[in-house]
Motif scaffolding. Structure first.
Motif, PDB file in Angstrom:
ATOM      1  N   LEU A 265       0.736  -1.289   0.240  1.00 28.16           N
ATOM      2  CA  LEU A 265      -0.118  -0.195   0.118  1.00 28.16           C
ATOM      3  C   LEU A 265       1.482   1.052   0.328  1.00 28.16           C
TER       4      LEU A 265
ATOM      5  N   TYR B  96      -6.357   2.456  -0.199  1.00 20.98           N
ATOM      6  CA  TYR B  96      -6.390   1.003  -1.221  1.00 20.98           C
ATOM      7  C   TYR B  96      -5.318   0.629  -1.888  1.00 20.98           C
ATOM      8  N   ASP B  97      -6.009   0.001  -2.898  1.00 23.45           N
ATOM      9  CA  ASP B  97      -4.523  -0.856  -3.561  1.00 23.45           C
ATOM     10  C   ASP B  97      -5.635  -1.378  -5.219  1.00 23.45           C
TER      11      ASP B  97
ATOM     12  N   PRO C 222      -7.799  -2.613   1.787  1.00 22.63           N
ATOM     13  CA  PRO C 222      -7.878  -1.570   1.976  1.00 22.63           C
ATOM     14  C   PRO C 222      -7.868  -1.138   4.403  1.00 22.63           C
ATOM     15  N   ARG C 223      -7.309   0.314   4.261  1.00 25.83           N
ATOM     16  CA  ARG C 223      -6.846   0.398   5.860  1.00 25.83           C
ATOM     17  C   ARG C 223      -6.419   1.656   5.472  1.00 25.83           C
TER      18      ARG C 223
ATOM     19  N   ASP D  38     -17.711   4.480   0.462  1.00 23.64           N
ATOM     20  CA  ASP D  38     -16.848   5.324  -0.487  1.00 23.64           C
ATOM     21  C   ASP D  38     -18.389   6.606  -0.847  1.00 23.64           C
TER      22      ASP D  38
ATOM     23  N   LEU E 115     -17.402  -0.715   2.486  1.00 27.81           N
ATOM     24  CA  LEU E 115     -16.792  -1.788   2.494  1.00 27.81           C
ATOM     25  C   LEU E 115     -17.626  -1.887   3.286  1.00 27.81           C
TER      26      LEU E 115
ATOM     27  N   GLY F 176      -0.249   2.284  -3.725  1.00 34.23           N
ATOM     28  CA  GLY F 176      -1.659   2.411  -2.626  1.00 34.23           C
ATOM     29  C   GLY F 176      -2.254   4.100  -3.123  1.00 34.23           C
TER      30      GLY F 176
END
Length: 216
Positions: A102, A163-164, A171-172, A135, A141, A106
């Protein structure tokens, strides 16, 4: 007693400092194992291969190092310690690898909090605050976020999410003051301990005489 001590901790049949090549062998074995454990997990997270991203490759590296130490006659206790350190490194690596991916590719977006769960209360003070988010398109999510989610966070608040874009890493949330590669640097103590354990195990495996010669 001497035989038992040699079996448990290794014979270490040298006087003074150990041979330099023996030290180099122990360090090399530990460095290769630690590098392979971290590298395979990072590769798995980058390419989206769950079997590697989950740390299974790192566990295999720890087993390979243990077999090598047994083959050179290392003490059983030291082999066990090295295996334990290798397993700990393998278990800590997946989270760090995901953070590394990320941090490299990311993208950050703003999401809206829909609910907050007080994990500190439900887990007896050992949990975290967990935020459910959606989102900008209103899509909720599947993962809940704890980074950036705190006791003052309320539904409707906006928090940052990384997020990737390829979807290979979950995601984080973005936590203020934390570097993206910090978790990878956090693996250094585990990797260093593994190298040190490998060094001691290999050095103490040194014998002046082979077991067959000792029987004669």
């Amino acid at each position: 007693m001497t035989h038992q001590r040699a079996t448990v901790w290794g014979p270490a049949e040298f006087v003074g400092l150990p041979p330099w090549w023996l030290v180099a062998e122990g360090v090399l074995a530990g460095v290769l194992t630690a590098g392979a454990a971290v590298g395979t997990t990072l590769y798995g997270a980058w390419t989206g291969r769950p079997s590697l991203a989950d740390g299974e490759g790192g566990l295999a590296c720890a087993v390979a190092l243990a077999l090598y130490l047994v083959s050179v006659g290392a003490g059983r206790a030291l082999v066990g310690i090295v295996v334990l350190l290798g397993v700990c490194l393998a278990l800590h690596t997946p989270q760090a690898a995901a953070c590394g991916v990320l941090a490299e590719r990311g993208r950050v977006q703003s999401v809206t909090v829909t609910s907050v769960e007080d994990g500190w209360a439900t887990d007896g003070g050992r949990g975290r605050y967990l935020c459910s988010v959606r989102d900008a398109d209103g899509v909720s999510l599947k993962v809940r976020i704890w980074r950036g989610c705190g006791g003052t966070t309320r539904p409707g608040d906006a928090i940052a999410l990384v997020y990737d874009p390829e979807g290979r890493v979950p995601p984080r949330g973005v936590e203020a003051g934390s570097g993206g590669l910090e978790p990878l640097r956090g693996l250094t103590p585990w990797a260093s301990a593994l190298v040190a354990g490998s060094l001691v195990a290999v050095v103490r495996s040194y014998r002046l005489t082979r077991p067959a010669d000792m029987k004669l």
